[in-house]
Design a protein around this motif. Sequence first.
Motif, PDB file in Angstrom:
ATOM      1  N   ILE A 111       0.821  -0.991   0.099  1.00  0.00           N
ATOM      2  CA  ILE A 111      -0.025  -0.131  -0.075  1.00  0.00           C
ATOM      3  C   ILE A 111       0.679   1.217   0.043  1.00  0.00           C
ATOM      4  N   VAL A 112       0.648   2.269  -0.754  1.00  0.00           N
ATOM      5  CA  VAL A 112       1.253   3.482  -0.925  1.00  0.00           C
ATOM      6  C   VAL A 112       0.340   4.522  -0.567  1.00  0.00           C
ATOM      7  N   ILE A 113       0.829   5.480   0.288  1.00  0.00           N
ATOM      8  CA  ILE A 113       0.145   6.489   0.980  1.00  0.00           C
ATOM      9  C   ILE A 113       0.866   7.871   0.599  1.00  0.00           C
ATOM     10  N   ALA A 114       0.127   8.751  -0.125  1.00  0.00           N
ATOM     11  CA  ALA A 114       0.580   9.750  -0.715  1.00  0.00           C
ATOM     12  C   ALA A 114       0.353  11.146  -0.047  1.00  0.00           C
ATOM     13  N   GLY A 115       0.572  10.936   1.392  1.00  0.00           N
ATOM     14  CA  GLY A 115       0.520  12.195   2.294  1.00  0.00           C
ATOM     15  C   GLY A 115      -0.836  12.683   2.744  1.00  0.00           C
ATOM     16  N   ASP A 116      -0.615  13.737   3.418  1.00  0.00           N
ATOM     17  CA  ASP A 116      -1.628  14.479   4.264  1.00  0.00           C
ATOM     18  C   ASP A 116      -2.610  13.125   5.135  1.00  0.00           C
ATOM     19  N   PHE A 117      -1.898  12.733   6.263  1.00  0.00           N
ATOM     20  CA  PHE A 117      -2.497  11.898   6.861  1.00  0.00           C
ATOM     21  C   PHE A 117      -3.441  12.594   7.894  1.00  0.00           C
ATOM     22  N   VAL A 118      -2.799  13.782   8.285  1.00  0.00           N
ATOM     23  CA  VAL A 118      -3.574  14.687   9.231  1.00  0.00           C
ATOM     24  C   VAL A 118      -4.071  15.929   8.714  1.00  0.00           C
ATOM     25  N   GLN A 119      -5.076  16.656   9.590  1.00  0.00           N
ATOM     26  CA  GLN A 119      -5.551  17.999   9.068  1.00  0.00           C
ATOM     27  C   GLN A 119      -4.469  19.097   9.454  1.00  0.00           C
ATOM     28  N   ARG A 120      -4.205  18.847  10.847  1.00  0.00           N
ATOM     29  CA  ARG A 120      -3.435  19.997  11.437  1.00  0.00           C
ATOM     30  C   ARG A 120      -1.939  19.478  12.172  1.00  0.00           C
ATOM     31  N   ALA A 121      -1.533  18.406  11.897  1.00  0.00           N
ATOM     32  CA  ALA A 121      -0.245  18.031  12.560  1.00  0.00           C
ATOM     33  C   ALA A 121      -0.309  18.030  14.007  1.00  0.00           C
ATOM     34  N   ARG A 122      -1.311  17.845  14.569  1.00  0.00           N
ATOM     35  CA  ARG A 122      -1.499  17.647  15.867  1.00  0.00           C
ATOM     36  C   ARG A 122      -1.363  16.379  16.576  1.00  0.00           C
ATOM     37  N   ALA A 123      -0.931  15.992  17.910  1.00  0.00           N
ATOM     38  CA  ALA A 123      -0.502  14.567  18.330  1.00  0.00           C
ATOM     39  C   ALA A 123      -1.936  13.732  18.293  1.00  0.00           C
ATOM     40  N   SER A 124      -2.739  14.490  18.784  1.00  0.00           N
ATOM     41  CA  SER A 124      -4.244  13.820  18.625  1.00  0.00           C
ATOM     42  C   SER A 124      -4.601  13.199  17.357  1.00  0.00           C
ATOM     43  N   GLN A 125      -4.498  14.029  16.354  1.00  0.00           N
ATOM     44  CA  GLN A 125      -4.677  13.610  14.852  1.00  0.00           C
ATOM     45  C   GLN A 125      -3.732  12.699  14.347  1.00  0.00           C
ATOM     46  N   TYR A 126      -2.500  12.805  14.764  1.00  0.00           N
ATOM     47  CA  TYR A 126      -1.555  11.557  14.460  1.00  0.00           C
ATOM     48  C   TYR A 126      -1.789  10.233  15.220  1.00  0.00           C
ATOM     49  N   ASP A 127      -2.257  10.389  16.414  1.00  0.00           N
ATOM     50  CA  ASP A 127      -2.611   9.136  17.042  1.00  0.00           C
ATOM     51  C   ASP A 127      -3.838   8.416  16.262  1.00  0.00           C
ATOM     52  N   MET A 128      -4.625   9.012  15.703  1.00  0.00           N
ATOM     53  CA  MET A 128      -5.495   8.305  14.958  1.00  0.00           C
ATOM     54  C   MET A 128      -4.980   7.926  13.696  1.00  0.00           C
ATOM     55  N   ALA A 129      -4.362   8.566  12.893  1.00  0.00           N
ATOM     56  CA  ALA A 129      -3.468   8.215  11.745  1.00  0.00           C
ATOM     57  C   ALA A 129      -2.823   6.898  11.894  1.00  0.00           C
TER      58      ALA A 129
END
Length: 266
Positions: free
Chosen positions: A34-52
């Motif tokens: 699987i290739v993921i081409a960026g924008d995992f999160v909306q605002r680069a916050r730890a809470s969002q990265y945790d979901m990603a």
Amino acid sequence: MRLALLSDLHFGRADPELVPPLLDALEAAAPDHIVIAGDFVQRARASQYDMARSFVDRLPAPWMAVPGNHDIPLFNLFARVFWPRRAYRQWIAEETEPMLVTEACVVAGLDTTHRYNRQGGKVDADQIARIAGVIRKHASERLVLIAAHHPFHQGEDIAKKLMQGAPKALEAWAEAGPHVILTGHLHRWLVEPFVSRKNRSATLQVHCGTGLSTRLRGEPNEFALLDMHDQAIEIRRMVAEDADTGFAEAGRWCFEVTKGNWALAD
């Protein structure tokens, strides 16, 4: 060999009800990678990265990724200038330009994020030369795919500015040999060869829309499946109109390399 392409997941502005259908569709498709081409999160916050991070840990196949412009801080200017990719490396992957080499293909990751441009990207001379070298080395033996967040060519109706260095990259890579560019960013679907100034169509571009974001821009949530056979590739668009129906095929494109250029297969 089969690849799945995801982009623009945007955790923090993702539809949580689409996560199970997307994971189910990927498991059913059984990609080799699987290739993921960026924008995992909306605002680069730890809470969002945790979901990603929770999402990628549930993927049914090995994966590789590149960062997008939303994956670096926007409002924390100090972090954006001095360590823009620190959170991405902590939560997603240490390497921002990974390389995958198999018997069927090479996937070269390209980090196009730019700390001084909040939306646009940049590809520099060293990156252009490195990817050209990858194409020259491998294109005669296997398919070469370049994974980046920002597109290298886009229609005149796109309001976003084309990233810096993109035209030079396209011309240099067209001279190096046939290849495929996998991108996201625009939240739009597009599959077509790019014709260079020397009338070569050595670049096959695949723009994939958003996998999970609620910012649809008139397009459905989607991902792509790419099946590779020698010097040919079949691309399928998998879309979800809503979480209840899940992801289903909505189009198929087949291309093959003929005399160093991409052409529609019979």
